[in-house]
Each structure stands twice: as C-alpha cells, then as structure tokens.
Design a protein around this motif. Structure first.
Motif, PDB file in Angstrom:
ATOM      1  N   LYS A 188      33.654  52.822  40.606  1.00  0.00           N
ATOM      2  CA  LYS A 188      34.207  54.172  40.812  1.00  0.00           C
ATOM      3  C   LYS A 188      34.315  54.525  42.292  1.00  0.00           C
ATOM      4  CE  LYS A 188      33.232  58.988  39.864  1.00  0.00           C
ATOM      5  NZ  LYS A 188      32.228  59.954  39.430  1.00  0.00           N
ATOM      6  N   LYS A 189      33.332  54.099  43.087  1.00  0.00           N
ATOM      7  CA  LYS A 189      33.330  54.456  44.514  1.00  0.00           C
ATOM      8  C   LYS A 189      34.568  53.943  45.227  1.00  0.00           C
ATOM      9  CE  LYS A 189      30.521  50.440  45.708  1.00  0.00           C
ATOM     10  NZ  LYS A 189      29.193  49.970  46.006  1.00  0.00           N
ATOM     11  N   TRP A 190      35.083  52.771  44.820  1.00  0.00           N
ATOM     12  CA  TRP A 190      36.272  52.211  45.460  1.00  0.00           C
ATOM     13  C   TRP A 190      37.509  53.038  45.121  1.00  0.00           C
ATOM     14  CZ3 TRP A 190      33.750  50.040  48.855  1.00  0.00           C
ATOM     15  CH2 TRP A 190      32.762  49.078  48.647  1.00  0.00           C
ATOM     16  N   PHE A 191      37.563  53.540  43.900  1.00  0.00           N
ATOM     17  CA  PHE A 191      38.704  54.371  43.522  1.00  0.00           C
ATOM     18  C   PHE A 191      38.662  55.723  44.214  1.00  0.00           C
ATOM     19  CE2 PHE A 191      38.783  51.165  40.237  1.00  0.00           C
ATOM     20  CZ  PHE A 191      40.143  50.890  40.144  1.00  0.00           C
ATOM     21  N   ASP A 210      42.984  46.747  52.212  1.00  0.00           N
ATOM     22  CA  ASP A 210      43.418  45.359  52.097  1.00  0.00           C
ATOM     23  C   ASP A 210      42.543  44.601  51.091  1.00  0.00           C
ATOM     24  OD1 ASP A 210      45.062  43.088  52.943  1.00  0.00           O
ATOM     25  OD2 ASP A 210      43.223  42.351  53.890  1.00  0.00           O
ATOM     26  N   LYS A 211      41.237  44.732  51.216  1.00  0.00           N
ATOM     27  CA  LYS A 211      40.314  44.049  50.299  1.00  0.00           C
ATOM     28  C   LYS A 211      40.477  44.549  48.866  1.00  0.00           C
ATOM     29  CE  LYS A 211      36.625  42.799  53.503  1.00  0.00           C
ATOM     30  NZ  LYS A 211      35.200  42.896  53.810  1.00  0.00           N
ATOM     31  N   PHE A 212      40.644  45.862  48.725  1.00  0.00           N
ATOM     32  CA  PHE A 212      40.803  46.434  47.392  1.00  0.00           C
ATOM     33  C   PHE A 212      42.071  45.901  46.732  1.00  0.00           C
ATOM     34  CE2 PHE A 212      42.246  49.571  44.344  1.00  0.00           C
ATOM     35  CZ  PHE A 212      41.097  49.827  43.619  1.00  0.00           C
ATOM     36  N   ASN A 213      43.170  45.891  47.486  1.00  0.00           N
ATOM     37  CA  ASN A 213      44.444  45.415  46.934  1.00  0.00           C
ATOM     38  C   ASN A 213      44.422  43.935  46.586  1.00  0.00           C
ATOM     39  OD1 ASN A 213      45.839  47.826  46.802  1.00  0.00           O
ATOM     40  ND2 ASN A 213      46.581  47.670  48.889  1.00  0.00           N
ATOM     41  N   LYS A 214      43.589  43.172  47.262  1.00  0.00           N
ATOM     42  CA  LYS A 214      43.466  41.743  46.966  1.00  0.00           C
ATOM     43  C   LYS A 214      42.495  41.489  45.809  1.00  0.00           C
ATOM     44  CE  LYS A 214      44.638  40.064  51.552  1.00  0.00           C
ATOM     45  NZ  LYS A 214      44.136  39.478  52.809  1.00  0.00           N
ATOM     46  N   GLY A 215      41.864  42.556  45.314  1.00  0.00           N
ATOM     47  CA  GLY A 215      40.939  42.428  44.197  1.00  0.00           C
ATOM     48  C   GLY A 215      39.564  41.932  44.591  1.00  0.00           C
ATOM     49  N   ASN A 216      39.209  42.052  45.867  1.00  0.00           N
ATOM     50  CA  ASN A 216      37.933  41.529  46.354  1.00  0.00           C
ATOM     51  C   ASN A 216      36.763  42.492  46.205  1.00  0.00           C
ATOM     52  OD1 ASN A 216      39.284  39.218  47.156  1.00  0.00           O
ATOM     53  ND2 ASN A 216      39.603  39.946  49.237  1.00  0.00           N
TER      54      ASN A 216
END
Length: 89
Positions: A62-65, A51-57
């Motif tokens: 690289k770790k998030w990907f 959810d946070k990733f999709n909201k750009g937060n």
C-alpha cells in the motif's frame, strides 16, 4: 468563428486563472512535502521510486501506491501550472 474577448470578460477569465493558479500552487506544496517525506523515509528520490515501481521491483505494498499517488498528483499539478503560464490574455 473566433471572437475577441472584451475587457470585462478578459478580467473575469484572468481572475479565474489567478485563483486556479493559487489553488494549484498550494497543492504543489502539499504534494511536494509528501514526496520529500517518502524520499526521506525510503532513502530514494521520487524519480528513482517511480522507475523501480514501474519496473515491478517494489511489489504491491500500500505504501508504494500512496507514494505513486503523491508523485502523479505532484506532476499533474505541475503540468496544469505550466499550461496556465502559457495563457496570454
């Protein structure tokens, strides 16, 4: 034109589905463990991360990907397993 599968063909298809299901289950464990490791390291659930990733937060680190790939892989495999469960031969 629909045709019924003969018994030999059914058994072959069942064996193939069984093999695929076992391979997918191994993948589900692998990606599930990766998700648990990310959750432990970053102290948030994978759903919260997604959810946070999709909201750009979270930014573009690289770790998030890597977490995103694990998350999507896990859910892709889970969906394929659910499809296999619906097949009746």
């Amino acid at each position: 034109m629909e045709s019924e599968l003969n018994n030999e063909t059914k058994e072959l298809v069942k064996a193939g589905l069984n093999l695929e299901e076992n391979i997918l289950k191994l993948g589900l464990v692998k990606w599930g463990n990766k998700l648990k490791n990310f959750e432990k390291e970053y102290k948030m659930s994978s759903d919260e991360f997604f959810d946070k990733f999709n909201k750009g937060n979270l930014g573009d680190d690289k770790k998030w990907f890597e977490w995103l790939f694990a998350y999507k892989s896990y859910h892709h495999i889970k969906n394929k397993l659910n499809i296999i469960k619906t097949i009746n031969l």
